[in-house]
Design a protein around this motif. Sequence first.
Motif, mmCIF file in Angstrom:
data_model
loop_
_atom_site.group_PDB
_atom_site.id
_atom_site.type_symbol
_atom_site.label_atom_id
_atom_site.label_comp_id
_atom_site.label_asym_id
_atom_site.label_seq_id
_atom_site.Cartn_x
_atom_site.Cartn_y
_atom_site.Cartn_z
ATOM 1 N N GLU A 18 0.986 -4.893 6.278
ATOM 2 C CA GLU A 18 0.269 -4.756 5.009
ATOM 3 C C GLU A 18 0.093 -6.135 4.388
ATOM 4 O O GLU A 18 1.071 -6.864 4.211
ATOM 5 C CB GLU A 18 1.065 -3.834 4.068
ATOM 6 N N ASP A 19 -1.161 -6.498 4.066
ATOM 7 C CA ASP A 19 -1.408 -7.836 3.533
ATOM 8 C C ASP A 19 -1.288 -7.905 2.012
ATOM 9 O O ASP A 19 -1.218 -8.997 1.451
ATOM 10 C CB ASP A 19 -2.781 -8.345 3.977
ATOM 11 N N ASP A 20 -1.249 -6.758 1.338
ATOM 12 C CA ASP A 20 -1.101 -6.750 -0.115
ATOM 13 C C ASP A 20 0.374 -6.939 -0.467
ATOM 14 O O ASP A 20 1.223 -6.133 -0.085
ATOM 15 C CB ASP A 20 -1.622 -5.420 -0.682
ATOM 16 N N ALA A 39 10.752 -4.115 8.689
ATOM 17 C CA ALA A 39 10.302 -5.501 8.778
ATOM 18 C C ALA A 39 8.863 -5.494 8.284
ATOM 19 O O ALA A 39 8.149 -4.498 8.439
ATOM 20 C CB ALA A 39 10.384 -6.017 10.205
ATOM 21 N N TRP A 40 8.417 -6.586 7.709
ATOM 22 C CA TRP A 40 7.105 -6.623 7.062
ATOM 23 C C TRP A 40 6.281 -7.776 7.614
ATOM 24 O O TRP A 40 6.724 -8.915 7.631
ATOM 25 C CB TRP A 40 7.296 -6.750 5.552
ATOM 26 N N SER A 41 5.088 -7.456 8.082
ATOM 27 C CA SER A 41 4.139 -8.468 8.546
ATOM 28 C C SER A 41 2.865 -8.351 7.723
ATOM 29 O O SER A 41 2.404 -7.249 7.438
ATOM 30 C CB SER A 41 3.824 -8.266 10.028
ATOM 31 N N ARG A 42 2.286 -9.494 7.356
ATOM 32 C CA ARG A 42 1.082 -9.500 6.532
ATOM 33 C C ARG A 42 -0.209 -9.589 7.346
ATOM 34 O O ARG A 42 -1.298 -9.473 6.799
ATOM 35 C CB ARG A 42 1.135 -10.651 5.532
ATOM 36 N N THR A 43 -0.099 -9.814 8.657
ATOM 37 C CA THR A 43 -1.288 -9.967 9.504
ATOM 38 C C THR A 43 -1.162 -9.146 10.772
ATOM 39 O O THR A 43 -0.058 -8.793 11.204
ATOM 40 C CB THR A 43 -1.492 -11.449 9.902
ATOM 41 N N GLY A 44 -2.302 -8.886 11.399
ATOM 42 C CA GLY A 44 -2.304 -8.177 12.668
ATOM 43 C C GLY A 44 -1.650 -8.985 13.766
ATOM 44 O O GLY A 44 -0.859 -8.453 14.554
ATOM 45 N N GLY A 64 -7.086 -2.703 6.623
ATOM 46 C CA GLY A 64 -7.832 -3.855 6.110
ATOM 47 C C GLY A 64 -7.030 -5.130 6.146
ATOM 48 O O GLY A 64 -6.632 -5.655 5.097
ATOM 49 N N LEU A 65 -6.781 -5.654 7.345
ATOM 50 C CA LEU A 65 -5.986 -6.869 7.486
ATOM 51 C C LEU A 65 -6.877 -8.105 7.420
ATOM 52 O O LEU A 65 -8.069 -8.043 7.749
ATOM 53 C CB LEU A 65 -5.223 -6.825 8.812
ATOM 54 N N PRO A 66 -6.327 -9.262 7.044
ATOM 55 C CA PRO A 66 -7.166 -10.450 6.858
ATOM 56 C C PRO A 66 -7.637 -11.111 8.146
ATOM 57 O O PRO A 66 -8.642 -11.818 8.150
ATOM 58 C CB PRO A 66 -6.248 -11.401 6.079
ATOM 59 N N ASP A 67 -6.919 -10.888 9.255
ATOM 60 C CA ASP A 67 -7.243 -11.618 10.474
ATOM 61 C C ASP A 67 -7.862 -10.765 11.572
ATOM 62 O O ASP A 67 -8.527 -11.287 12.472
ATOM 63 C CB ASP A 67 -5.996 -12.313 11.030
ATOM 64 N N LEU A 71 -7.471 -1.225 13.439
ATOM 65 C CA LEU A 71 -7.670 -0.324 14.574
ATOM 66 C C LEU A 71 -7.345 -1.015 15.895
ATOM 67 O O LEU A 71 -6.823 -0.393 16.823
ATOM 68 C CB LEU A 71 -9.108 0.200 14.593
ATOM 69 N N ASP A 72 -7.652 -2.311 15.979
ATOM 70 C CA ASP A 72 -7.330 -3.060 17.198
ATOM 71 C C ASP A 72 -5.818 -3.200 17.364
ATOM 72 O O ASP A 72 -5.299 -3.168 18.485
ATOM 73 C CB ASP A 72 -7.982 -4.443 17.161
ATOM 74 N N VAL A 73 -5.125 -3.354 16.243
ATOM 75 C CA VAL A 73 -3.662 -3.415 16.304
ATOM 76 C C VAL A 73 -3.113 -2.084 16.803
ATOM 77 O O VAL A 73 -2.225 -2.041 17.661
ATOM 78 C CB VAL A 73 -3.078 -3.743 14.913
#
Length: 240
Positions: A18-20, A39-44, A64-67, A71-73
């Motif tokens: 989640e990027d927010d 664990a938290w990741s902000r990008t795909g 809605g990820l920034p990078d 769906l690809d993830v």
Amino acid sequence: MRTPAAPDPARFRVLVVEDDDTIGRHLESGLLGNGYAPAWSRTGAGALAEAARSPYDVLLLDLGLPDMDGLDVARTLRARFPDLLIIILTARTDDIDVIAGLDAGADDYLVKPFSLTVLLARLRAHLRRRAIAAPPQEPIRLGDLVVDVTARRCTLHDHEVALRPKEFELLAVLARHTGEAVSRESLMAEVWDENWFGSTKTLDVTMAGLRRRLTDAVARPYRVPRITTLRGHGYRLEQG
């Protein structure tokens, strides 16, 4: 129907993508406070790297990820980890977006904004279903289609049909009741959870995917059972 015991959260590692910052912190602290190991990741890209470093049981995935597209993830991690529980977190409410998410390998979705209480209930429902240890069962033979519940394999004339986890479970329930009318409520209880609440759109999308995969597999004149919609009630699997 037997009600399985509630799962122990401490057994499950959850990867939040989640990027927010506000939502991410809320999810991380809420999961931690309820006994999960998040664990938290902000990008795909970060999520893919983290999943490669360490095994996870659950993926909570924002689309809605920034990078990269979420769906690809989902597709990548579903291919790498078939047993990973994937729940999509999305602000997209159109049917086509829900279908795309489930087709990418997600088990379920939650539409933003949602409460932590609802998310935790969904997690418990899915994990409780997975905790049930079923005794070995004889494969169910329906024409040229064989549903092997113990091995979790579906074959058509000895060729394996690739089904999503929930598509397989849905077919298995219908196959056990071939020729019988099975209500939507029964399907939701057996495939998802008997205490499920909220929209049953997941059932409709999963059913559509199951039908499509069976249809796509019929390239030759094999005898494949037909799933009939019983309007206002549910579905019936009929011998091919």
